[in-house]
Design an enzyme around this catalytic site. Structure first.
Site, short mmCIF file in Angstrom:
data_model
loop_
_atom_site.label_atom_id
_atom_site.label_comp_id
_atom_site.label_asym_id
_atom_site.label_seq_id
_atom_site.Cartn_x
_atom_site.Cartn_y
_atom_site.Cartn_z
N ASP A 22 0.83 -1.22 0.00
CA ASP A 22 0.00 0.00 0.00
C ASP A 22 0.86 1.26 0.00
OD1 ASP A 22 -2.43 1.32 -0.04
OD2 ASP A 22 -2.62 1.37 2.15
N HIS A 39 1.87 3.25 -9.07
CA HIS A 39 1.69 1.81 -9.25
C HIS A 39 2.86 1.23 -10.05
CE1 HIS A 39 -2.14 2.16 -7.41
NE2 HIS A 39 -2.72 2.79 -8.41
N LEU A 133 10.20 -20.98 -4.94
CA LEU A 133 9.34 -20.05 -4.20
C LEU A 133 7.96 -20.09 -4.85
CD1 LEU A 133 8.89 -17.48 -2.31
CD2 LEU A 133 9.58 -16.11 -4.28
C1 IPE Z 1 -5.51 -2.77 -0.02
O1 IPE Z 1 -5.16 -1.43 -0.20
C2 IPE Z 1 -5.51 -3.49 -1.34
C3 IPE Z 1 -4.22 -3.60 -2.02
C4 IPE Z 1 -3.07 -3.20 -1.59
C5 IPE Z 1 -4.26 -4.27 -3.29
P1 IPE Z 1 -6.25 -0.28 -0.29
O2 IPE Z 1 -5.50 0.99 -0.42
O3 IPE Z 1 -7.25 -0.57 -1.35
O4 IPE Z 1 -6.96 -0.37 1.14
P2 IPE Z 1 -8.00 0.62 1.83
O5 IPE Z 1 -9.17 0.76 0.90
O6 IPE Z 1 -7.32 1.92 2.03
O7 IPE Z 1 -8.35 -0.03 3.12
C1 IPE Z 2 -1.86 0.16 -3.26
O1 IPE Z 2 -1.58 1.51 -3.28
C2 IPE Z 2 -2.07 -0.41 -4.63
C3 IPE Z 2 -3.44 -0.85 -4.90
C4 IPE Z 2 -4.43 -0.80 -4.06
C5 IPE Z 2 -3.70 -1.38 -6.21
P1 IPE Z 2 -2.72 2.60 -3.23
O2 IPE Z 2 -3.14 2.92 -4.62
O3 IPE Z 2 -3.84 2.18 -2.35
O4 IPE Z 2 -1.96 3.84 -2.61
P2 IPE Z 2 -2.54 4.87 -1.55
O5 IPE Z 2 -2.99 4.09 -0.36
O6 IPE Z 2 -3.65 5.61 -2.18
O7 IPE Z 2 -1.37 5.76 -1.24
MG MG Z 3 -4.18 2.40 -0.36
#
Ligand code: IPE
Ligand code: IPE
Ligand code: MG
Length: 252
Positions: A22, A39, A133
């Site tokens: 995240d 991303h 792995l």
């Molecule tokens: C969780 O992250 C999903 C992934 C990393 C793929 P999110 O950024 O979507 O989570 P929330 O919505 O903030 O809880």
């Molecule tokens: C996680 O990073 C990747 C996915 C959920 C696909 P985020 O896109 O949620 O990044 P933040 O949390 O907004 O910084």
């Molecule tokens: Mg996020």
């Protein structure tokens, strides 16, 4: 920051690491770039983790790539994520295969485009015999979805006369869950600073050690992983028992 040694081989190493990757969006925002750039930058951290797991002999690595709730994001971001996913499947799979990585996907894959589904199936088939792995990519995955699909599978077995309702216990029900044939995750890592599970592996994390870091996923490097492993190595996992019992079980 990037070449610090990982824990020594005799320190307790997790057999299975599960990561919520995240913070990509915030990483990009801090650079005044579109979220999709974050991303893209996150792909580097994925490779660092795979390298470290191979090096440390970790058996399984499960990465949360796209949740069942992530479809709720703006269409432009979902589109960018799908493009990235497709590109990664085209570019990375052969190299992972060469390195002995078995690739698997968990989640409801019927929601993905035929292009993506074909590549997912190819990656799984190509790498099925690899043993270095197991890399599990959670895509359109939700922990509640996993519970529902496990319950549904069990119900079908009952209906077919192969399973008696009274024989459903934790082990039997557990056998219907994603990842059931791998060691349970020992170490959960969430980057990005949020303290929640966001519908990741709900059943499988029952006794997992949880580790949260403020580091944003694109910045997660060997040193950051090293810290997580060091923290894990210090934990006492009691599984309901008390310390004295653990000492009896495995005298030093
Ligand atoms: C969780 O992250 C999903 C992934 C990393 C793929 P999110 O950024 O979507 O989570 P929330 O919505 O903030 O809880
Ligand atoms: C996680 O990073 C990747 C996915 C959920 C696909 P985020 O896109 O949620 O990044 P933040 O949390 O907004 O910084
Ligand atoms: Mg996020």
């Amino acid at each position: 920051m990037n070449d610090s040694p990982l824990p020594t081989p005799d320190s307790p190493t997790p057999r299975h690491i599960a990561i919520i990757m995240d913070g990509n969006g915030r990483w990009a925002k801090a650079r005044h770039r579109p979220r999709s750039i974050g991303h893209r930058a996150g792909a580097r951290a994925v490779n660092i983790c795979i390298d470290a797991c191979l090096e440390k002999g970790v058996q399984a690595l499960t990465l949360f790539a796209f949740s069942s709730e992530n479809w709720r994001r703006p269409a432009e971001e979902v589109g960018a994520l799908m493009q990235l996913f497709l590109r990664a499947l085209d570019r990375e799979v052969d190299e992972l295969h060469r390195r002995g990585v078995r690739i698997r996907f968990i989640g409801e894959r019927s929601a993905f485009s035929p292009d993506i589904q074909t590549r997912m199936a190819r990656a799984e088939t190509l790498t099925a015999g690899n043993r270095q792995l197991t890399l599990c990519i959670a895509a359109n995955y939700g922990g509640r979805w996993d519970i529902v699909q496990a319950a549904r599978a069990a119900a079908h077995e009952v209906l077919a006369g192969r399973l008696a309702p009274d024989d459903i216990d934790e082990a039997r029900l557990g056998s219907f869950f994603s990842l059931h044939d791998l060691p349970e995750p020992d170490l959960f890592i969430r980057t990005g600073g949020d303290l929640r599970i966001s519908n990741f592996l709900l059943w499988q994390l029952a006794y997992c050690e949880l580790y949260f870091t403020e580091v944003l996923w694109p910045d997660f490097d060997r040193a950051a992983l090293h810290l997580a492993l060091k923290d894990f190595a210090r934990r006492e996992r009691r599984f309901g028992m008390i310390s004295e019992q653990l000492a009896q079980e495995s005298p030093a």
